[in-house]
Scaffold this motif. Structure first.
Motif, short mmCIF file in Angstrom:
data_model
loop_
_atom_site.label_atom_id
_atom_site.label_comp_id
_atom_site.label_asym_id
_atom_site.label_seq_id
_atom_site.Cartn_x
_atom_site.Cartn_y
_atom_site.Cartn_z
N THR A 53 6.75 -2.36 3.71
CA THR A 53 5.78 -3.33 4.23
C THR A 53 4.60 -2.59 4.85
OG1 THR A 53 7.48 -5.00 4.67
CG2 THR A 53 5.40 -5.20 5.86
N ILE A 54 3.40 -2.93 4.38
CA ILE A 54 2.19 -2.32 4.91
C ILE A 54 1.52 -3.27 5.90
CG2 ILE A 54 -0.11 -1.43 4.35
CD1 ILE A 54 2.21 0.37 3.48
N THR A 73 4.06 -11.11 4.72
CA THR A 73 3.96 -9.66 4.65
C THR A 73 3.41 -9.27 3.28
OG1 THR A 73 6.23 -9.41 3.84
CG2 THR A 73 5.90 -9.32 6.23
N VAL A 74 2.81 -8.10 3.21
CA VAL A 74 2.36 -7.56 1.93
C VAL A 74 2.88 -6.13 1.84
CG1 VAL A 74 0.41 -7.10 0.40
CG2 VAL A 74 0.25 -8.94 2.10
N ASN A 75 3.57 -5.83 0.75
CA ASN A 75 4.15 -4.50 0.57
C ASN A 75 3.16 -3.53 -0.07
OD1 ASN A 75 6.48 -5.50 1.66
ND2 ASN A 75 7.59 -5.64 -0.28
N LYS A 76 3.50 -2.27 -0.03
CA LYS A 76 2.70 -1.25 -0.67
C LYS A 76 2.69 -1.48 -2.18
CE LYS A 76 2.19 3.78 -1.01
NZ LYS A 76 2.73 5.10 -0.58
N GLU A 241 -1.93 2.15 -7.74
CA GLU A 241 -2.20 3.34 -6.93
C GLU A 241 -1.55 3.24 -5.54
OE1 GLU A 241 -6.40 3.74 -6.82
OE2 GLU A 241 -6.60 4.19 -8.96
N GLY A 242 -0.88 2.11 -5.28
CA GLY A 242 -0.20 1.95 -3.99
C GLY A 242 -0.99 1.19 -2.95
N VAL A 243 -2.16 0.65 -3.32
CA VAL A 243 -2.95 -0.15 -2.39
C VAL A 243 -2.36 -1.56 -2.32
CG1 VAL A 243 -5.25 -1.10 -1.91
CG2 VAL A 243 -5.01 1.18 -2.93
N SER A 244 -2.34 -2.13 -1.13
CA SER A 244 -1.90 -3.52 -0.96
C SER A 244 -3.12 -4.43 -1.15
CB SER A 244 -1.31 -3.73 0.44
OG SER A 244 -0.20 -2.87 0.64
N VAL A 245 -2.95 -5.48 -1.95
CA VAL A 245 -4.09 -6.33 -2.32
C VAL A 245 -3.77 -7.79 -2.00
CG1 VAL A 245 -5.67 -7.01 -4.16
CG2 VAL A 245 -4.61 -4.74 -4.22
N ILE A 246 -4.74 -8.48 -1.40
CA ILE A 246 -4.65 -9.93 -1.19
C ILE A 246 -5.75 -10.58 -2.01
CG2 ILE A 246 -4.82 -11.81 0.48
CD1 ILE A 246 -3.81 -9.91 2.62
N VAL A 247 -5.39 -11.56 -2.84
CA VAL A 247 -6.36 -12.26 -3.67
C VAL A 247 -6.35 -13.75 -3.33
CG1 VAL A 247 -7.02 -12.90 -6.02
CG2 VAL A 247 -6.13 -10.61 -5.57
N VAL A 248 -7.50 -14.25 -2.91
CA VAL A 248 -7.67 -15.69 -2.66
C VAL A 248 -8.45 -16.27 -3.83
CG1 VAL A 248 -8.70 -17.42 -1.15
CG2 VAL A 248 -7.71 -15.36 -0.16
N SER A 249 -7.95 -17.35 -4.41
CA SER A 249 -8.67 -17.94 -5.54
C SER A 249 -8.36 -19.43 -5.68
CB SER A 249 -8.28 -17.23 -6.85
OG SER A 249 -8.95 -17.80 -7.95
#
Length: 281
Positions: A53-54, A73-76, A241-249
């Motif tokens: 968890t990041i 939560t958002v994981n790696k 690449e291991g970045v945590s991303v949140i997408v709102v749409s």
């Protein structure tokens, strides 16, 4: 085009890729020629995120009352989608997470440590960046060049000694223009570009900082299908690449196409968090 044309020519990357003797062809065929791949492949395959968890959002409530008691939560390496109707509180939520709007209650944690940003600088310093929904008003300085727009978010790299030179600005921007597929030269002003390329510049200027968490609010609003495809590639590439991303749409197909999990919001409340498989069912 399909309704008013007798014949159709499709161009991609400055070259003619297909010529159709009649406009009586399926829209899908036209789109696939524009994008250069099957519509079934518009959304790239997703990687499996780790269990680390990041980012954690705990009982977060906005000062404006637009949302309350949100938990997730958002994981790696995970792409976390947020779906809901207009007015559901999605944009206000991510603006609060990134320090743009004030928070009335709850907390934001990064690596288990409370950071709860009170201003954008706080979030940026911790590696959390926001690509806002209105690129023209909030994401770019339109009368300024592409190179300048990219440099503004990366002054510590462009001018570590405090002195800014045009050569350094151009060099730094050129690398990122190429990396993120921006169709334009660094000296061009942002208002001379298409919506899709403007969006790529906004994304490029923040990804140049190598953030740990990237929040994208309506990342493909108002851009053509070819640019949409390129931005999906960038989003999925970040996760790999291991970045945590949140997408709102607001586009449900988009949320389902790029997300590992999806949180649904209605009237400022979260109504559920679904896995990719459950969301498609």
């Amino acid at each position: 085009i399909k309704q008013i044309a007798d014949r159709i020519v499709v161009m991609r990357d400055g070259a003619k890729v297909e010529e159709m003797d009649s406009a009586d062809v399926p829209v899908r065929t036209i789109v696939e020629a524009m994008v250069g791949r099957s519509m079934d492949q518009l959304f790239p395959p997703l990687a499996t995120p780790t269990r680390e968890t990041i980012l954690e959002v705990s009982n977060l409530t906005g000062h404006s009352g637009k949302f309350s008691d949100v938990n997730f939560t958002v994981n790696k390496g995970e792409i976390f989608g947020i779906a809901g109707l207009v007015g559901a509180g999605r944009t206000e939520l991510v603006r609060a997470i990134t320090g743009v709007d004030p928070i009335a209650g709850g907390q934001v944690l990064l690596d288990g440590q409370r950071i709860t940003p009170r201003r954008p600088q706080d979030a940026i310093r911790h590696g959390i960046v926001l690509v806002p929904e209105d690129r023209k008003l909030q994401g770019l300085i339109l009368p300024h060049s592409i190179a300048e727009n990219i440099a503004y978010a990366n002054m510590s790299e462009v001018a570590p000694s405090g002195w800014v030179t045009q050569a350094k600005v151009r060099s730094f921007a050129s690398c990122n223009i190429t990396k993120f597929g921006v169709k334009g030269a660094g000296h061009q002003n942002a208002d001379e570009m298409s919506g899709g390329n403007q969006q790529k510049v906004v994304i490029a200027k923040w990804l140049a900082r190598q953030p740990r968490v990237v929040v994208l609010d309506e990342p493909t609003r108002g851009i053509d299908v070819g640019a949409r495809s390129a931005i999906y590639d960038i989003i999925v590439g970040l996760a790999k690449e291991g970045v945590s991303v949140i997408v709102v749409s607001s586009d449900l197909e988009e949320v389902l196409g790029v997300s590992n999990r999806v949180m649904v919001m209605a009237q400022g409340k979260q109504t559920g968090i679904l896995s990719r498989e459950d969301a498609h069912d």
